[in-house]
Design an enzyme around this catalytic site. Sequence first.
Site, PDB file in Angstrom:
ATOM      1  N   GLU A   1       0.279  -0.632   5.731  1.00 19.17           N
ATOM      2  CA  GLU A   1       1.209   0.006   6.552  1.00 19.17           C
ATOM      3  C   GLU A   1       1.241   1.602   6.623  1.00 19.17           C
ATOM      4  OE1 GLU A   1       4.904   1.610   8.159  1.00 19.17           O
ATOM      5  OE2 GLU A   1       4.096   2.260   6.330  1.00 19.17           O
TER       6      GLU A   1
ATOM      7  N   ASP B   1       0.818  -1.314   0.146  1.00 18.62           N
ATOM      8  CA  ASP B   1      -0.039   0.020   0.194  1.00 18.62           C
ATOM      9  C   ASP B   1       1.052   0.968   0.018  1.00 18.62           C
ATOM     10  OD1 ASP B   1       0.775  -0.750   2.868  1.00 18.62           O
ATOM     11  OD2 ASP B   1      -0.304   1.148   3.210  1.00 18.62           O
TER      12      ASP B   1
HETATM   13 ZN    ZN Z   1       6.887   2.302   3.995  1.00 24.53          ZN
END
Ligand code: ZN
Length: 480
Positions: free
Chosen positions: A180, A114
């Site tokens: 994340e 992501d």
């Molecule tokens: Zn990163």
Amino acid sequence: MTHHEPQNPATAPDLGANVPVAELRGSVAASFDSTVSELVDLVAIPGIAWDAFDAAQLERSAEAVAALVRSTGIGDVQILRVPKEDGTPGGPAVVARKPAAPGMPTVVLYAHHDVQPPGDEALWDSTPFTAVERNGRLYGRGAADDKAGIMAHIAAFRAITETLGESFGVGVTFFIEGEEEAGSPTFAAFLNEYREMLSGDVIVVADSANWQVGIPALTTSLRGLVDGTVEVRVTGHAVHSGMFGGPLLDAPTLLARLIATFHDERGSVAIKGLQTSDTAALDYPEELFRADANVLDGVELAGAGSLASRLWTQPALSIIGMDIPSVDMSSNTLLPTARAKISLRLAPGQDPAAAMAAVEAHVQANAPFGAQAVFTPGEAGQPFATDTAAPAAQAALWAMGESWGVPAVETGMGGSIPFIADLKSIFPDAQILVTGVEDPDSRAHSANESLHLGDFEKAIVSQALLLAAINAGALGEQPA
Ligand SMILES: [Zn+2]
């Protein structure tokens, strides 16, 4: 790009005798152009894990990463997720596993697929999700953070299987998470759910930065963090500042006096009982720091000890918010209460609970003029430190030095990577190596994010050399 000679480059053992360095380098070079074009294809998918963005793109991103991992021949590739606390699905993670040969260790390769939102597209010199090369750098959202980390893992694995074939007995687990940049909300739950599948002897986290272009670094320490609020109370209600001012100080003034006790005359944190150390291994030039932080002329730096230690291995306290009336809303009132939010960065080795207790004790001991001072604890995050003498860290330092041709340095990070603490607590016996493909000009999270392609190739070679060194026994005896 400014180059600085680090004062104390790390020393690493010479593992080259057991590793086919030239073959691995050649294999990475031969496929580097196609690796970059695969990275360009990944950048084209705007997979953002924030609720406000299209979740279908995040799914496409996971599918694309799964296809790339599958193309390495690793076999079973899965897209897995666990629910968030509110019951909605967590980000899709790609997991694939090549089991270790008997007696061989397992290495987990972590990255995230992501990306951050593009932000204001007007600030970009080219379209965020169309990666383009300019002057040896690849520009695009995720080109560095962290799609290059994914491609470093994949390209290194390809090079090593091509070069070593059946004799590569190290177990390899790809673990490419998908949330994340949204703060990894299901990370700990995910690790617990798939603990068996994700366990390994070494975890290579490819989500950090090198020291400079041309100088590789292992990120060996991260500061922890505690926060909380302090409220100062003086009177039961607001009173007129003319009628009562003089014998009575207002709450913001008393809060300011309390805040002033958090640092000593030089600006070092003055809270008793906090761990601190001046042993940061690297020289961080002051002019570089001033430029990076855009410090205004005349502003003196605070604290004592080396600049790197002040950033990486000493505590740091900031006031990050205050509740007092705004200037526009001010009136001639002696304010009864005032509140501030404290953010305290912790040195590696510091127990966050002990730090929180130390802040609370400091607030109680330093309440000015007998005012009521109430500390309310907030969040706590563990610091992290690598045992750089451990075999995996030594092998990583060797691999970086061999790949770049200059010794790797050990850097700290003043901030935190919260998921590292989760990895450490759920896999306490694993050696965690924090590596990365970024450099100080990568501008992760900002407009014009970019990847230095020369260093990207070296990062892939370094990763392949690390795996080969582990295959050749760099970790020593494995427990049966
Ligand atoms: Zn990163």
